[in-house]
Design a protein around this motif. Structure first.
Motif, PDB file in Angstrom:
ATOM      1  N   GLY A   4      50.285  43.291  43.041  1.00  0.00           N
ATOM      2  CA  GLY A   4      51.690  43.237  43.387  1.00  0.00           C
ATOM      3  C   GLY A   4      52.083  42.169  44.388  1.00  0.00           C
ATOM      4  N   ASP A   5      51.146  41.715  45.215  1.00  0.00           N
ATOM      5  CA  ASP A   5      51.473  40.712  46.218  1.00  0.00           C
ATOM      6  C   ASP A   5      50.183  40.051  46.702  1.00  0.00           C
ATOM      7  N   HIS A   6      50.320  39.155  47.685  1.00  0.00           N
ATOM      8  CA  HIS A   6      49.135  38.441  48.151  1.00  0.00           C
ATOM      9  C   HIS A   6      48.142  39.371  48.847  1.00  0.00           C
ATOM     10  N   HIS A   7      48.586  40.504  49.339  1.00  0.00           N
ATOM     11  CA  HIS A   7      47.664  41.465  49.946  1.00  0.00           C
ATOM     12  C   HIS A   7      46.710  42.024  48.887  1.00  0.00           C
ATOM     13  N   GLY A   8      47.211  42.224  47.678  1.00  0.00           N
ATOM     14  CA  GLY A   8      46.353  42.680  46.595  1.00  0.00           C
ATOM     15  C   GLY A   8      45.301  41.651  46.240  1.00  0.00           C
ATOM     16  N   LEU A   9      45.706  40.381  46.165  1.00  0.00           N
ATOM     17  CA  LEU A   9      44.743  39.312  45.905  1.00  0.00           C
ATOM     18  C   LEU A   9      43.721  39.210  47.028  1.00  0.00           C
ATOM     19  N   ARG A  10      44.188  39.339  48.255  1.00  0.00           N
ATOM     20  CA  ARG A  10      43.266  39.263  49.392  1.00  0.00           C
ATOM     21  C   ARG A  10      42.277  40.418  49.386  1.00  0.00           C
ATOM     22  N   ALA A  11      42.703  41.591  48.917  1.00  0.00           N
ATOM     23  CA  ALA A  11      41.796  42.737  48.835  1.00  0.00           C
ATOM     24  C   ALA A  11      40.677  42.461  47.830  1.00  0.00           C
ATOM     25  N   ILE A  12      41.021  41.843  46.699  1.00  0.00           N
ATOM     26  CA  ILE A  12      40.000  41.494  45.710  1.00  0.00           C
ATOM     27  C   ILE A  12      39.082  40.414  46.264  1.00  0.00           C
ATOM     28  N   ALA A  13      39.664  39.431  46.940  1.00  0.00           N
ATOM     29  CA  ALA A  13      38.853  38.371  47.543  1.00  0.00           C
ATOM     30  C   ALA A  13      37.898  38.959  48.583  1.00  0.00           C
ATOM     31  N   ALA A  14      38.369  39.907  49.373  1.00  0.00           N
ATOM     32  CA  ALA A  14      37.512  40.541  50.387  1.00  0.00           C
ATOM     33  C   ALA A  14      36.374  41.323  49.720  1.00  0.00           C
ATOM     34  N   ALA A  15      36.672  41.991  48.621  1.00  0.00           N
ATOM     35  CA  ALA A  15      35.626  42.723  47.895  1.00  0.00           C
ATOM     36  C   ALA A  15      34.573  41.749  47.380  1.00  0.00           C
ATOM     37  N   TYR A  16      35.018  40.627  46.878  1.00  0.00           N
ATOM     38  CA  TYR A  16      34.106  39.590  46.382  1.00  0.00           C
ATOM     39  C   TYR A  16      33.199  39.089  47.511  1.00  0.00           C
TER      40      TYR A  16
ATOM     41  N   ARG B 160      32.488  40.607  50.385  1.00  0.00           N
ATOM     42  CA  ARG B 160      31.611  41.676  50.863  1.00  0.00           C
ATOM     43  C   ARG B 160      30.419  41.856  49.927  1.00  0.00           C
ATOM     44  N   ALA B 161      30.666  41.752  48.635  1.00  0.00           N
ATOM     45  CA  ALA B 161      29.561  41.854  47.679  1.00  0.00           C
ATOM     46  C   ALA B 161      28.540  40.742  47.942  1.00  0.00           C
ATOM     47  N   GLY B 162      29.022  39.528  48.098  1.00  0.00           N
ATOM     48  CA  GLY B 162      28.130  38.397  48.339  1.00  0.00           C
ATOM     49  C   GLY B 162      27.340  38.531  49.627  1.00  0.00           C
ATOM     50  N   ARG B 163      27.994  38.994  50.689  1.00  0.00           N
ATOM     51  CA  ARG B 163      27.300  39.165  51.980  1.00  0.00           C
ATOM     52  C   ARG B 163      26.174  40.188  51.889  1.00  0.00           C
ATOM     53  N   HIS B 164      26.303  41.132  50.976  1.00  0.00           N
ATOM     54  CA  HIS B 164      25.299  42.195  50.848  1.00  0.00           C
ATOM     55  C   HIS B 164      24.414  41.996  49.620  1.00  0.00           C
ATOM     56  N   HIS B 165      24.396  40.771  49.109  1.00  0.00           N
ATOM     57  CA  HIS B 165      23.531  40.382  47.993  1.00  0.00           C
ATOM     58  C   HIS B 165      23.758  41.255  46.760  1.00  0.00           C
ATOM     59  N   ARG B 166      25.024  41.508  46.466  1.00  0.00           N
ATOM     60  CA  ARG B 166      25.405  42.277  45.279  1.00  0.00           C
ATOM     61  C   ARG B 166      26.229  41.369  44.368  1.00  0.00           C
ATOM     62  N   GLN B 167      26.210  41.673  43.102  1.00  0.00           N
ATOM     63  CA  GLN B 167      27.071  40.963  42.152  1.00  0.00           C
ATOM     64  C   GLN B 167      28.360  41.748  42.000  1.00  0.00           C
ATOM     65  N   LEU B 168      29.440  41.019  41.779  1.00  0.00           N
ATOM     66  CA  LEU B 168      30.730  41.649  41.528  1.00  0.00           C
ATOM     67  C   LEU B 168      31.221  41.193  40.161  1.00  0.00           C
ATOM     68  N   VAL B 169      31.477  42.141  39.297  1.00  0.00           N
ATOM     69  CA  VAL B 169      32.047  41.867  37.982  1.00  0.00           C
ATOM     70  C   VAL B 169      33.479  42.364  38.020  1.00  0.00           C
ATOM     71  N   LEU B 170      34.407  41.475  37.732  1.00  0.00           N
ATOM     72  CA  LEU B 170      35.826  41.811  37.738  1.00  0.00           C
ATOM     73  C   LEU B 170      36.301  41.838  36.296  1.00  0.00           C
ATOM     74  N   LEU B 171      36.661  43.008  35.797  1.00  0.00           N
ATOM     75  CA  LEU B 171      37.077  43.170  34.409  1.00  0.00           C
ATOM     76  C   LEU B 171      38.594  43.220  34.294  1.00  0.00           C
ATOM     77  N   GLY B 172      39.123  42.565  33.279  1.00  0.00           N
ATOM     78  CA  GLY B 172      40.546  42.646  32.984  1.00  0.00           C
ATOM     79  C   GLY B 172      41.433  41.885  33.938  1.00  0.00           C
ATOM     80  N   ALA B 173      40.910  40.851  34.546  1.00  0.00           N
ATOM     81  CA  ALA B 173      41.678  40.106  35.549  1.00  0.00           C
ATOM     82  C   ALA B 173      42.781  39.277  34.891  1.00  0.00           C
TER      83      ALA B 173
END
Length: 122
Positions: free
Chosen positions: A69-81, A83-96
């Motif tokens: 809905g807004d840039h906060h939503g995009l930033r939340a996805i970016a933060a998840a991405y 955080r995954a990288g910092r913890h050596h995890r892969q992030l798969v984003l479906l339906g983007a």
């Protein structure tokens, strides 16, 4: 005689966060349903926090039934991405959507994976 507008009592649709996050800790999957924005971004953050305590090496965030809905939503996805990288995890984003795919490219996801709806750390 003056007419006064009648004020609604109780919550209105715009007052209540309209996002649900369905979390599967066994598979590392989060499904977002509704609108991801300033009022609801904390739900994605909380879901990722829960995933951090699992042993899942790959997380899936399914946004097929969500809208950003807004840039906060995009930033939340970016933060998840991130955080995954910092913890050596892969992030798969479906339906983007195209907007989310562009944001993922700016974060360093591979272009091929983004085109297929997936974003994984390099």
């Amino acid at each position: 005689m003056a007419l006064h507008p009648v004020l609604p009592t109780g919550p209105q649709p715009g007052d209540v966060p309209e996002l649900s996050a369905h979390l599967d800790l066994v598979t590392g999957r989060v499904e977002l349903v509704g609108r991801l924005d300033r009022a609801t971004a904390h739900l994605l953050h909380d879901a990722v926090s829960a995933l951090l305590v699992t042993t899942c090496a790959q997380w899936t965030i399914d946004v097929n039934r969500a809208t950003v809905g807004d840039h906060h939503g995009l930033r939340a996805i970016a933060a998840a991405y991130r955080r995954a990288g910092r913890h050596h995890r892969q992030l798969v984003l479906l339906g983007a959507s195209a907007t989310v795919r562009r944001a993922a490219l700016q974060l360093g996801g591979s272009e091929h994976a983004v085109a297929s709806g997936q974003v994984c750390p390099n």
